[in-house]
Design a protein around this motif. Structure first.
Motif, short mmCIF file in Angstrom:
data_model
loop_
_atom_site.label_atom_id
_atom_site.label_comp_id
_atom_site.label_asym_id
_atom_site.label_seq_id
_atom_site.Cartn_x
_atom_site.Cartn_y
_atom_site.Cartn_z
N UNK A 136 0.83 -1.20 0.00
CA UNK A 136 0.00 0.00 0.00
C UNK A 136 0.87 1.25 0.00
N UNK A 137 1.90 1.27 0.82
CA UNK A 137 2.77 2.45 0.88
C UNK A 137 3.43 2.73 -0.46
N UNK A 138 3.75 1.68 -1.18
CA UNK A 138 4.38 1.85 -2.49
C UNK A 138 3.44 2.43 -3.52
N UNK A 171 3.67 -1.10 12.45
CA UNK A 171 3.06 -0.45 11.29
C UNK A 171 3.41 1.03 11.22
N UNK A 172 3.32 1.72 12.36
CA UNK A 172 3.59 3.15 12.33
C UNK A 172 5.06 3.43 12.06
N UNK A 173 5.94 2.51 12.43
CA UNK A 173 7.36 2.68 12.09
C UNK A 173 7.56 2.62 10.58
N UNK A 174 6.84 1.72 9.92
CA UNK A 174 6.92 1.62 8.46
C UNK A 174 6.40 2.91 7.81
N UNK A 175 5.30 3.42 8.32
CA UNK A 175 4.72 4.63 7.73
C UNK A 175 5.61 5.84 8.00
N UNK A 180 7.65 11.04 8.05
CA UNK A 180 8.04 11.24 9.46
C UNK A 180 7.16 12.20 10.23
N UNK A 181 6.44 13.07 9.55
CA UNK A 181 5.60 14.04 10.25
C UNK A 181 4.17 13.53 10.47
#
Length: 325
Positions: A136-138, A171-175, A180-181
């Protein structure tokens, strides 16, 4: 319009509750949940009353967010339900709403919008499963990611909540490695009580704003914000036969009929004192011009075999609202 029930909503109580929560979360962000018409309290009025306290607002659907913007709400507004079609996307873009992305379809519809990524850590309502998050992030070219969030499904079950927290942190580390903000938020009202690591960057509070807590949790000092009253529309002498849709078991003497009923969110099987709820009228032995039919959602919910959330969203359905500022 006194044929309606009257809902008296104390906005000072809502503000008091919000400030109590702010004190509890020690500088973390507070997103006020005003979905479902602010749980029956009136979303526009509640949001405007909280604009100087809340860091943002949460709604269930795009239309709810649109109504807040039209009313003059300027803080960020997050829509929980992923976009269903281009019409939703166009409205979110025009009114500056943050949308929820839970998968590839929502990502495609949300191009050019600001979003929060919803991660499924166990509630299984909405959210991207962890094993699909990288994919999804990609796919998020053209989206501004303002947040990543999930939801505790049984906050009082500490073992389950710890597992969810562990998944969410991964998950939040990946995002955040890419955005970062972005704001990480996991907890609703119950998570405020869990505190500590469950607070993340902020919390989303709904039920606590209106004076109640999820079952199994308590926050001292909360003030219920809603009371509902009904006006008497008839006084008569009991003439024999029945009372409402049932045969009478005694001579009731003087009876008053008050204008409230099923469509106002009240249930025939749940007593409101001595009397009978009969479609659009409550036949009672009360002898006053007005009766207070509701002032505590928890108490009424216990009688109904449900929870305060459902009660609050129902009992103001046809009410005339009066706001105390």
């Amino acid at each position: 319009m006194m044929q309606q029930t009257v809902s008296v909503i104390d906005l000072n109580a809502v503000r008091h509750n919000a400030l109590l929560i702010k004190e509890r979360i020690c500088g973390k962000k507070l997103y006020a949940v005003v979905k479902a018409d602010a749980y029956g309290h009136g979303a526009e009025r509640v949001a405007l009353a909280l604009q100087d306290i809340a860091d943002g607002f949460c709604v269930a659907i795009v239309g709810e967010g649109v109504r807040l913007r039209v009313a003059g709400v300027t803080k960020p507004i997050l829509v929980f339900t992923p976009l269903a079609d281009k019409g939703d996307a166009d409205a979110a873009r025009f009114y500056g709403l943050d949308v929820t992305v839970n998968g590839m379809r929502a990502a495609a519809l949300s191009q050019g919008l600001c979003c929060h990524i919803k991660v499924n850590t166990g509630m299984n309502r909405y959210g991207c499963n962890i094993d699909r998050l990288k994919e999804l992030l990609n796919s998020l070219n053209g989206l501004q990611v303002n947040g990543v969030y999930s939801h505790l499904y049984d906050a009082k079950n500490l073992s389950a909540s710890e597992k969810q927290l562990e998944l969410f942190c991964a998950a939040q580390s990946m995002v955040k490695s890419r955005y970062p903000d972005s704001m990480a938020h996991l907890s609703a009202s119950a998570g405020v009580i869990l505190g500590g690591k469950y607070l993340q960057d902020g919390v989303r509070c709904g039920i606590a704003l209106y004076g109640y807590m999820p079952q199994g949790f308590y926050l001292k000092g909360l003030k219920p914000a809603l009371k509902v009253y009904a006006k008497r529309t008839q006084v008569t002498q009991f003439s024999g036969g029945g009372i409402g849709y049932a045969s009478a078991q005694k001579d009731y003497g003087t009876l008053s009929t008050y204008r409230l009923g099923y469509a106002d969110g009240f249930m025939r099987t749940v007593p409101l004192g001595e009397g009978c709820l009969c479609m659009d009228g409550f036949i009672s032995t009360e002898n006053s011009e007005w009766i207070k039919v509701f002032d505590n959602a928890d108490d009424y919910a216990k009688k109904c075999g449900t929870i305060s959330y459902e009660v609050l969203c129902s009992v103001t359905r046809r009410s005339k609202r009066i706001y105390l500022n």
